[in-house]
Design an enzyme around this catalytic site. Sequence first.
Site, PDB file in Angstrom:
ATOM      1  N   SER A  21     -27.258  -5.922 -43.016  1.00 33.73           N
ATOM      2  CA  SER A  21     -26.136  -6.740 -43.478  1.00 33.73           C
ATOM      3  C   SER A  21     -25.200  -5.892 -44.320  1.00 33.73           C
ATOM      4  O   SER A  21     -25.577  -4.819 -44.818  1.00 33.73           O
ATOM      5  CB  SER A  21     -26.672  -7.905 -44.320  1.00 33.73           C
ATOM      6  OG  SER A  21     -25.636  -8.572 -45.005  1.00 33.73           O
ATOM      7  N   TYR A  33     -31.833 -11.061 -51.081  1.00 29.24           N
ATOM      8  CA  TYR A  33     -31.230 -10.777 -49.778  1.00 29.24           C
ATOM      9  C   TYR A  33     -30.716  -9.342 -49.739  1.00 29.24           C
ATOM     10  O   TYR A  33     -30.934  -8.619 -48.757  1.00 29.24           O
ATOM     11  CB  TYR A  33     -30.087 -11.763 -49.535  1.00 29.24           C
ATOM     12  CG  TYR A  33     -29.529 -11.756 -48.140  1.00 29.24           C
ATOM     13  CD1 TYR A  33     -30.142 -12.472 -47.120  1.00 29.24           C
ATOM     14  CD2 TYR A  33     -28.369 -11.051 -47.835  1.00 29.24           C
ATOM     15  CE1 TYR A  33     -29.629 -12.477 -45.828  1.00 29.24           C
ATOM     16  CE2 TYR A  33     -27.852 -11.047 -46.547  1.00 29.24           C
ATOM     17  CZ  TYR A  33     -28.485 -11.762 -45.556  1.00 29.24           C
ATOM     18  OH  TYR A  33     -27.965 -11.762 -44.276  1.00 29.24           O
TER      19      TYR A  33
END
Length: 297
Positions: free
Chosen positions: A138, A151
Site C-alpha cells: 500500500s 496498517y
Amino acid sequence: MRPLAGQVVLITGASRGIGAAVARKLAEDGARLALVGLEPDELKKVAEDCGPDAGWWEADVTDVDSLRTAVEEIAARYGRIDAVMANAGIAAPGFTRSMDPKAWERVIEVNLLGVWRTVHLTLPYLLESKGYLLLVSSLAAIVRIPGLASYNVAKAGVEAMGDTLRAELKHLGVRVGVAHMTFVDTDMVRGVDSHPVFGKVRTGIPMVGRTYPLEFAVEKFVEGIKKRSRTVHVPGWIGALKVVRWALPHLIEAGSRFSVPKADAAALADVRARGAAASSRPTGAGGLADAEKAAGK
C-alpha cells in the site's frame, strides 16, 4: 507480457473490493480463477461472474490449516498454480494509545502474517510453474498516516517481504511483484471514511485525500499480472515518492501538528462513548466478516 488464457490465478481476499474486481477482469482475459476468502455467499457470486471454470474456497489467511486445505484443493483441481495475488487485508482505524489492542494485532495477523502464510503454502506450486507472486502492499508502506499505525506497519512488512523474495526467487524462475496503491473506492475505504474521527483525518491529508475509482486500480493490477511486473503503482506517482521517502515522515509530522491533537482528543471521546472495540473495529463488510471469524462466530 504473457497471455492469461488458461493460467490458474489464485486470489486471496477475493470476496469483495480489489480482489473480486481483479478476478472478474482476469476471467475476461481467459484466466482460470481460484478465489479464496471469508464470505462464501460473496465468493460464490464472484466465481459465477468469472465463468464455469472458476472455483471458490472459504478460508481464513490467519488459519494455516484452512488455508492449506484450500491451496491443496486448488492445486488438485487445476493441476497447477501460475500466479498468486496475496490480497487479503483489513483496516482498523485508531491511535495506537487508545485503540483496542486486539484490533491492532488482528491487522498484523491478517495483513502481514496472512500474506506470509499465503506465500509459504503456494510457493511450491509457483516453483513448479515458474509463476508469479504479487503481494499487495500500500501507499501506507511509504506515507505513514496517523491513525493507521497497524496498517502502516503491516504494509511496510509486506513491501519488505516482496523485495526480499524477489531476490531469493529470481534464479528459480519465480517473479515477484509488490503492489502499492493509494485509497481506492472499496468497501474498506468507505468504512474508514465513515468513521466519526478518522474519516476526517484521512481526507484532510494532502496526496491521500483523494479516492481513486476501482476500475482505475483494476487495470493497473491486471497489467501488472500480465507483465509479471516487479511493481504495480496505483497511481503512477507512488513510484516517484519512493525516491524521496526519507523526507516523508518529516512532512507528515509537520502537516499533522495541528490536526492530530484535535483528532486525538476526539478519538478518546469516541472511545469513552462507544468503547475501544467499537471505535477501532475493522472497517467495511469485509472487516466485519473478519471480526466475526476472529470472534468464532
